[in-house]
Motif scaffolding. Structure first.
Motif, PDB file in Angstrom:
ATOM      1  N   SER A   4       0.826  -1.214   0.000  1.00  0.00           N
ATOM      2  CA  SER A   4       0.000   0.000   0.000  1.00  0.00           C
ATOM      3  C   SER A   4       0.854   1.255   0.000  1.00  0.00           C
ATOM      4  N   ASN A   5       1.926   1.258   0.761  1.00  0.00           N
ATOM      5  CA  ASN A   5       2.817   2.421   0.762  1.00  0.00           C
ATOM      6  C   ASN A   5       3.430   2.651  -0.607  1.00  0.00           C
ATOM      7  N   GLN A   6       3.731   1.572  -1.316  1.00  0.00           N
ATOM      8  CA  GLN A   6       4.305   1.702  -2.652  1.00  0.00           C
ATOM      9  C   GLN A   6       3.327   2.353  -3.620  1.00  0.00           C
ATOM     10  N   VAL A   7       2.056   1.933  -3.597  1.00  0.00           N
ATOM     11  CA  VAL A   7       1.110   2.517  -4.547  1.00  0.00           C
ATOM     12  C   VAL A   7       0.723   3.937  -4.142  1.00  0.00           C
ATOM     13  N   LEU A   8       0.761   4.245  -2.850  1.00  0.00           N
ATOM     14  CA  LEU A   8       0.493   5.617  -2.432  1.00  0.00           C
ATOM     15  C   LEU A   8       1.578   6.565  -2.938  1.00  0.00           C
ATOM     16  N   THR A   9       2.767   6.049  -3.184  1.00  0.00           N
ATOM     17  CA  THR A   9       3.848   6.844  -3.744  1.00  0.00           C
ATOM     18  C   THR A   9       3.810   6.866  -5.268  1.00  0.00           C
ATOM     19  N   GLY A  10       3.551   5.714  -5.882  1.00  0.00           N
ATOM     20  CA  GLY A  10       3.671   5.618  -7.332  1.00  0.00           C
ATOM     21  C   GLY A  10       2.375   5.594  -8.112  1.00  0.00           C
ATOM     22  N   GLY A  11       1.241   5.408  -7.435  1.00  0.00           N
ATOM     23  CA  GLY A  11      -0.035   5.342  -8.144  1.00  0.00           C
ATOM     24  C   GLY A  11      -0.601   6.710  -8.467  1.00  0.00           C
ATOM     25  N   SER A  12      -1.722   6.722  -9.223  1.00  0.00           N
ATOM     26  CA  SER A  12      -2.322   8.000  -9.604  1.00  0.00           C
ATOM     27  C   SER A  12      -3.843   8.023  -9.472  1.00  0.00           C
ATOM     28  N   HIS A  13      -4.479   6.869  -9.313  1.00  0.00           N
ATOM     29  CA  HIS A  13      -5.940   6.829  -9.309  1.00  0.00           C
ATOM     30  C   HIS A  13      -6.490   7.072  -7.909  1.00  0.00           C
ATOM     31  N   ILE A  14      -7.465   7.971  -7.807  1.00  0.00           N
ATOM     32  CA  ILE A  14      -7.978   8.382  -6.500  1.00  0.00           C
ATOM     33  C   ILE A  14      -8.654   7.225  -5.773  1.00  0.00           C
ATOM     34  N   ARG A  15      -9.353   6.344  -6.472  1.00  0.00           N
ATOM     35  CA  ARG A  15     -10.040   5.240  -5.802  1.00  0.00           C
ATOM     36  C   ARG A  15      -9.037   4.211  -5.277  1.00  0.00           C
ATOM     37  N   VAL A  16      -7.941   4.036  -5.999  1.00  0.00           N
ATOM     38  CA  VAL A  16      -6.900   3.123  -5.522  1.00  0.00           C
ATOM     39  C   VAL A  16      -6.195   3.723  -4.310  1.00  0.00           C
ATOM     40  N   GLU A  17      -5.971   5.035  -4.335  1.00  0.00           N
ATOM     41  CA  GLU A  17      -5.368   5.689  -3.175  1.00  0.00           C
ATOM     42  C   GLU A  17      -6.259   5.548  -1.947  1.00  0.00           C
ATOM     43  N   GLU A  18      -7.560   5.713  -2.122  1.00  0.00           N
ATOM     44  CA  GLU A  18      -8.484   5.562  -0.996  1.00  0.00           C
ATOM     45  C   GLU A  18      -8.442   4.138  -0.448  1.00  0.00           C
ATOM     46  N   LEU A  19      -8.408   3.157  -1.357  1.00  0.00           N
ATOM     47  CA  LEU A  19      -8.337   1.761  -0.931  1.00  0.00           C
ATOM     48  C   LEU A  19      -7.047   1.499  -0.166  1.00  0.00           C
ATOM     49  N   ALA A  20      -5.925   1.941  -0.717  1.00  0.00           N
ATOM     50  CA  ALA A  20      -4.629   1.702  -0.071  1.00  0.00           C
ATOM     51  C   ALA A  20      -4.564   2.373   1.297  1.00  0.00           C
ATOM     52  N   SER A  21      -5.152   3.552   1.420  1.00  0.00           N
ATOM     53  CA  SER A  21      -5.172   4.239   2.714  1.00  0.00           C
ATOM     54  C   SER A  21      -6.014   3.465   3.722  1.00  0.00           C
ATOM     55  N   ASP A  22      -7.168   2.958   3.278  1.00  0.00           N
ATOM     56  CA  ASP A  22      -8.022   2.161   4.164  1.00  0.00           C
ATOM     57  C   ASP A  22      -7.319   0.878   4.606  1.00  0.00           C
ATOM     58  N   VAL A  23      -6.658   0.216   3.660  1.00  0.00           N
ATOM     59  CA  VAL A  23      -5.921  -1.005   3.995  1.00  0.00           C
ATOM     60  C   VAL A  23      -4.851  -0.704   5.032  1.00  0.00           C
ATOM     61  N   SER A  24      -4.128   0.397   4.843  1.00  0.00           N
ATOM     62  CA  SER A  24      -3.055   0.756   5.773  1.00  0.00           C
ATOM     63  C   SER A  24      -3.585   1.005   7.181  1.00  0.00           C
ATOM     64  N   VAL A  25      -4.668   1.750   7.284  1.00  0.00           N
ATOM     65  CA  VAL A  25      -5.224   2.086   8.592  1.00  0.00           C
ATOM     66  C   VAL A  25      -5.784   0.837   9.273  1.00  0.00           C
ATOM     67  N   THR A  26      -6.602   0.076   8.553  1.00  0.00           N
ATOM     68  CA  THR A  26      -7.255  -1.104   9.125  1.00  0.00           C
ATOM     69  C   THR A  26      -6.236  -2.158   9.551  1.00  0.00           C
ATOM     70  N   GLN A  27      -5.298  -2.450   8.672  1.00  0.00           N
ATOM     71  CA  GLN A  27      -4.375  -3.534   8.970  1.00  0.00           C
ATOM     72  C   GLN A  27      -3.305  -3.125   9.986  1.00  0.00           C
ATOM     73  N   SER A  28      -2.969  -1.845  10.055  1.00  0.00           N
ATOM     74  CA  SER A  28      -2.069  -1.386  11.128  1.00  0.00           C
ATOM     75  C   SER A  28      -2.711  -1.608  12.491  1.00  0.00           C
ATOM     76  N   ALA A  29      -4.011  -1.301  12.579  1.00  0.00           N
ATOM     77  CA  ALA A  29      -4.728  -1.513  13.839  1.00  0.00           C
ATOM     78  C   ALA A  29      -4.797  -3.004  14.177  1.00  0.00           C
ATOM     79  N   GLU A  30      -5.012  -3.845  13.175  1.00  0.00           N
ATOM     80  CA  GLU A  30      -5.088  -5.285  13.425  1.00  0.00           C
ATOM     81  C   GLU A  30      -3.734  -5.866  13.827  1.00  0.00           C
ATOM     82  N   ILE A  31      -2.667  -5.331  13.264  1.00  0.00           N
ATOM     83  CA  ILE A  31      -1.330  -5.782  13.686  1.00  0.00           C
ATOM     84  C   ILE A  31      -1.127  -5.499  15.169  1.00  0.00           C
ATOM     85  N   ARG A  32      -1.549  -4.312  15.613  1.00  0.00           N
ATOM     86  CA  ARG A  32      -1.413  -3.983  17.044  1.00  0.00           C
ATOM     87  C   ARG A  32      -2.195  -4.966  17.905  1.00  0.00           C
TER      88      ARG A  32
END
Length: 213
Positions: A176-204
């Motif tokens: 997700s961090n890679q596509v947030l840096t290299g991607g361009s589509h707003i819906r993919v950015e939203e998805l990657a951001s959601d994945v990052s937030v949700t899965q960071s919380a689950e890792i904790r």
């Protein structure tokens, strides 16, 4: 003598004598915004103020690039393995907390797979099949590890599940961090951001469960 008629903010003169009349059009005042543009940070990062040049290109594009398509294809495969792991928990796990966590993972990632599949089809892109290769994909469990998880029961299952799923989530964060840096589509950015937030919380949560033994 002259008369003046105002139409749409423009002075139109009617000449009643040989004397001239000056016609003027009011100029709209120029407004230069000096308000700062704040860009929210990615998960774990602080927001920052953008320079004028950056602000013009800060909004993600509705057009996909290769990084977006690669991320979505790979994340479908990645999510499918997480579901394969999560569906084992109800019949094998000992911990009620772990069973609840596995259910949340299934409930979150199932709809995300559906979204990503639809997104690829909308763009006329190939959807990866269920046996797609994933060698080198961050965080993926090996076939041997998946077989060990299927064979485990009780406490042994819980420990192995946490170990594999934490690594799996960490891989998703990297992707997700890679596509947030290299991607361009707003819906993919939203998805990657959601994945990052949700899965960071689950890792904790999973690390807390590991620490509790």
């Amino acid at each position: 003598m002259r008369a003046a008629l105002i139409v749409g903010g423009t002075v139109i003169c009617t000449v009643m004598s040989l004397s001239g009349c000056t016609t003027t059009t009011p100029q709209a005042p120029r407004v230069d915004s000096t308000a700062p543009v704040i860009a929210p940070g990615r998960p774990g990062e602080e927001a920052r103020t953008l320079a004028p040049g950056e602000a013009a290109t800060a909004v993600p594009s509705p057009t996909a690039n290769a990084a977006d398509v690669t991320y979505v294809r790979d994340m479908i495969v990645h999510h499918r393995q997480a579901l394969d792991m999560a569906v084992l928990a109800p019949s094998r796990a000992q911990s009620a907390k772990l069973k609840a966590l596995a259910a949340r993972i299934k409930d979150a990632q199932g709809p995300e797979i559906q979204f990503m599949t639809s997104w690829l089809r909308e763009l006329g892109q190939r959807v990866p099949d269920h046996h797609a290769a994933h060698a080198g994909m961050p965080g993926m469990a090996t076939p041997e590890q998946m077989e060990a998880l299927r064979a485990a029961r009780g406490k042994a299952f819980d420990l192995l599940f946490l170990q594999l799923m934490i690594a799996h989530h960490e891989g998703a964060l990297k992707m997700s961090n890679q596509v947030l840096t290299g991607g361009s589509h707003i819906r993919v950015e939203e998805l990657a951001s959601d994945v990052s937030v949700t899965q960071s919380a689950e890792i904790r949560r999973m690390r807390e469960m590991q620490a509790a033994g």
